[in-house]
Scaffold this motif. Structure first.
Motif, PDB file in Angstrom:
ATOM      1  N   THR A 127      -3.516  -5.437  32.233  1.00  0.00           N
ATOM      2  CA  THR A 127      -4.917  -5.307  32.654  1.00  0.00           C
ATOM      3  C   THR A 127      -5.486  -3.916  32.360  1.00  0.00           C
ATOM      4  OG1 THR A 127      -4.244  -4.709  34.916  1.00  0.00           O
ATOM      5  CG2 THR A 127      -4.661  -7.048  34.476  1.00  0.00           C
TER       6      THR A 127
ATOM      7  N   SER B 284      -5.617  -5.303  28.365  1.00  0.00           N
ATOM      8  CA  SER B 284      -6.569  -6.318  28.850  1.00  0.00           C
ATOM      9  C   SER B 284      -7.125  -7.141  27.697  1.00  0.00           C
ATOM     10  CB  SER B 284      -7.710  -5.659  29.630  1.00  0.00           C
ATOM     11  OG  SER B 284      -8.398  -4.716  28.824  1.00  0.00           O
TER      12      SER B 284
ATOM     13  N   ARG C 161      -6.665 -11.241  27.118  1.00  0.00           N
ATOM     14  CA  ARG C 161      -7.776 -12.170  26.878  1.00  0.00           C
ATOM     15  C   ARG C 161      -7.566 -12.973  25.600  1.00  0.00           C
ATOM     16  NH1 ARG C 161     -10.879  -7.634  28.629  1.00  0.00           N
ATOM     17  NH2 ARG C 161     -11.363  -7.093  26.463  1.00  0.00           N
TER      18      ARG C 161
ATOM     19  N   ARG D  29      -5.855  -5.744  39.491  1.00  0.00           N
ATOM     20  CA  ARG D  29      -7.027  -6.339  38.831  1.00  0.00           C
ATOM     21  C   ARG D  29      -6.807  -7.827  38.597  1.00  0.00           C
ATOM     22  NH1 ARG D  29      -8.030  -1.615  34.285  1.00  0.00           N
ATOM     23  NH2 ARG D  29      -9.232  -0.205  35.601  1.00  0.00           N
ATOM     24  N   LYS D  30      -6.146  -8.471  39.525  1.00  0.00           N
ATOM     25  CA  LYS D  30      -5.781  -9.868  39.318  1.00  0.00           C
ATOM     26  C   LYS D  30      -6.991 -10.777  39.178  1.00  0.00           C
ATOM     27  CE  LYS D  30      -5.089 -10.746  44.285  1.00  0.00           C
ATOM     28  NZ  LYS D  30      -4.100 -11.180  45.309  1.00  0.00           N
ATOM     29  N   SER D  31      -8.130 -10.387  39.752  1.00  0.00           N
ATOM     30  CA  SER D  31      -9.332 -11.228  39.658  1.00  0.00           C
ATOM     31  C   SER D  31      -9.896 -11.259  38.245  1.00  0.00           C
ATOM     32  CB  SER D  31     -10.405 -10.723  40.629  1.00  0.00           C
ATOM     33  OG  SER D  31     -10.792  -9.395  40.302  1.00  0.00           O
ATOM     34  N   GLU D  32      -9.510 -10.283  37.402  1.00  0.00           N
ATOM     35  CA  GLU D  32     -10.025 -10.220  36.033  1.00  0.00           C
ATOM     36  C   GLU D  32      -9.159 -11.005  35.050  1.00  0.00           C
ATOM     37  OE1 GLU D  32     -10.521  -6.143  34.910  1.00  0.00           O
ATOM     38  OE2 GLU D  32     -11.330  -5.560  36.871  1.00  0.00           O
ATOM     39  N   VAL D  33      -8.032 -11.527  35.510  1.00  0.00           N
ATOM     40  CA  VAL D  33      -7.080 -12.212  34.629  1.00  0.00           C
ATOM     41  C   VAL D  33      -7.506 -13.658  34.424  1.00  0.00           C
ATOM     42  CG1 VAL D  33      -4.676 -12.933  34.382  1.00  0.00           C
ATOM     43  CG2 VAL D  33      -5.214 -10.695  35.369  1.00  0.00           C
TER      44      VAL D  33
ATOM     45  N   ARG E  92     -14.794   0.028  29.569  1.00  0.00           N
ATOM     46  CA  ARG E  92     -14.707   0.706  30.864  1.00  0.00           C
ATOM     47  C   ARG E  92     -14.643   2.225  30.752  1.00  0.00           C
ATOM     48  NH1 ARG E  92     -10.765  -3.636  32.951  1.00  0.00           N
ATOM     49  NH2 ARG E  92      -9.127  -2.227  32.241  1.00  0.00           N
TER      50      ARG E  92
ATOM     51  N   TYR F   7     -21.974  -0.273  29.644  1.00  0.00           N
ATOM     52  CA  TYR F   7     -21.163  -0.766  30.757  1.00  0.00           C
ATOM     53  C   TYR F   7     -21.081   0.276  31.864  1.00  0.00           C
ATOM     54  CZ  TYR F   7     -17.260  -3.114  33.112  1.00  0.00           C
ATOM     55  OH  TYR F   7     -16.456  -3.747  34.029  1.00  0.00           O
TER      56      TYR F   7
ATOM     57  N   HIS G 141     -22.537   0.128  35.933  1.00  0.00           N
ATOM     58  CA  HIS G 141     -21.516   0.041  36.979  1.00  0.00           C
ATOM     59  C   HIS G 141     -21.451   1.382  37.718  1.00  0.00           C
ATOM     60  CE1 HIS G 141     -20.411  -3.480  34.622  1.00  0.00           C
ATOM     61  NE2 HIS G 141     -19.703  -3.891  35.654  1.00  0.00           N
TER      62      HIS G 141
END
Length: 338
Positions: free
Chosen positions: A9, A14, A18, A35-39, A158, A306, A310
């Motif tokens: 991640t 990352s 993807r 960052r598990k929610s982005e996987v 990022r 980005y 953010h």
């Protein structure tokens, strides 16, 4: 293919995650889950500390992987752990090293995989060299199926690449550009550097997975585009719709007056201050058709957009800002004395 990524991640990994998930591979990630929610939902996640070998064994048991990719191994003890964990459990072990491991200064500014590894300025790089040497010894003596990959400066949406920044990233540098303040660039800004968009890197990396030409070999993966550091910063300023005010200071001076924990000696004198041009023809022979296609001015526009959208990434560093002002003041005062 069945692939396990240790990490998965970060800035580089990352994009690989993807792309592998989108291609339908049986992909596993082993990390701490920050960052598990982005996987992607199709990816199997093992959330644990890689140093907890029993928990790792309990999760992988007798699984056999086509490739295990190590993105967070920095010292030989971590590589030794991986050999214990994955020997006999993978057909390929891909270790992410670093192009900063190449000799500083190199005998030739054109860098190939055969360029000598030696960096007297940066312990991080010397640790990477030690990891490579350990793995190649294991390959030669015991057939451990290693592939070594050496990235240089790879970036993503990022983060905006800069060379002289504080420990919390590049935002304070961007803020100085936005505020019209002079921005410190090491040297005279004319040394050449290579920046690679992470999606481009990922395509080259994936081409090495399961590739019989990759076993026992090292590869570097970079863009063919070279820019001076002044051009890099000018591209950042253009993405911010403003004008750069560069201020040039020698790397030796910056390393001498910066706090040691900023690691300017390694990051600058052991890496970013030197002109290097990477020859990626070995990768292109192993992965026919691969080419980095994202120009820096295109990629950095995405990164800046980005970051501006953010606010949580806009971390100010007043100590770094004040340090920049002080460095400039001291150099200007020295000029006036002559």
């Amino acid at each position: 293919m069945k692939i396990l990524i240790i990490g998965g991640t970060g800035t580089i990994s990352s994009a690989i995650t993807r792309q592998l998930a989108a291609a339908g591979h049986d992909l596993w990630l082993l990390n701490r889950g920050t960052r598990k929610s982005e996987v992607p939902s199709s990816v199997r996640q093992i959330i644990c500390d890689i140093d907890d070998e029993k928990t790792v064994f309990d999760n992988i048991q007798d699984e056999m992987f086509d490739a295990v990719c190590e993105f967070i191994g920095f010292v030989p003890a971590q590589v030794e752990r991986d050999i214990r964990l994955f020997k006999g459990r993978t057909r390929q072990y891909v270790y992410i090293s670093s192009a900063s491991a190449y000799n500083k200064p190199a005998a030739n500014h054109v860098i190939t995989e055969g360029t000598t590894l030696a960096n007297p300025y940066w312990q991080y790089s010397r640790n990477k060299i030690a990891c490579e040497e350990l793995l190649m010894k294991e390959y030669r003596e015991n057939g451990f199926p290693v592939t070594i990959v050496r990235p240089s400066h790879t970036y993503c949406e990022r983060g905006v690449p800069t060379s002289v920044h504080g420990p919390k990233g590049s935002w304070q540098v961007l803020k100085r550009i936005i505020d019209g303040k002079p921005v410190i660039i090491q040297g005279d800004g004319t040394s050449l550097w290579t920046l690679t968009w992470n999606e481009d890197f990922a395509r080259g990396f994936i081409g090495l997975l399961g590739n019989p030409k990759a076993i026992g070999e090292a590869f570097q993966i970079m863009s063919d585009e070279q820019l001076t550091w002044t051009q890099v910063y000018q591209s950042v300023a253009r993405a911010l719709h403003t004008t750069l005010k560069p201020y040039y200071v020698s790397s030796e001076f910056l390393a001498a007056v910066a706090p040691k924990e900023w690691e300017f000696e390694g990051n600058l004198m052991g890496d970013k201050s030197l002109t290097v041009i990477f020859d990626c023809s070995k990768l292109k022979r192993a992965v026919p058709g691969w080419q980095a296609t994202t120009r820096f001015d295109e990629g950095v526009r995405r990164s800046v957009a980005y970051l501006l959208s953010h606010p949580e990434l806009q971390i100010e560093e007043p100590d770094f800002d004040a340090w920049c002002d002080r460095v400039i003041e001291v150099q200007e005062e020295a000029k006036r004395k002559f």
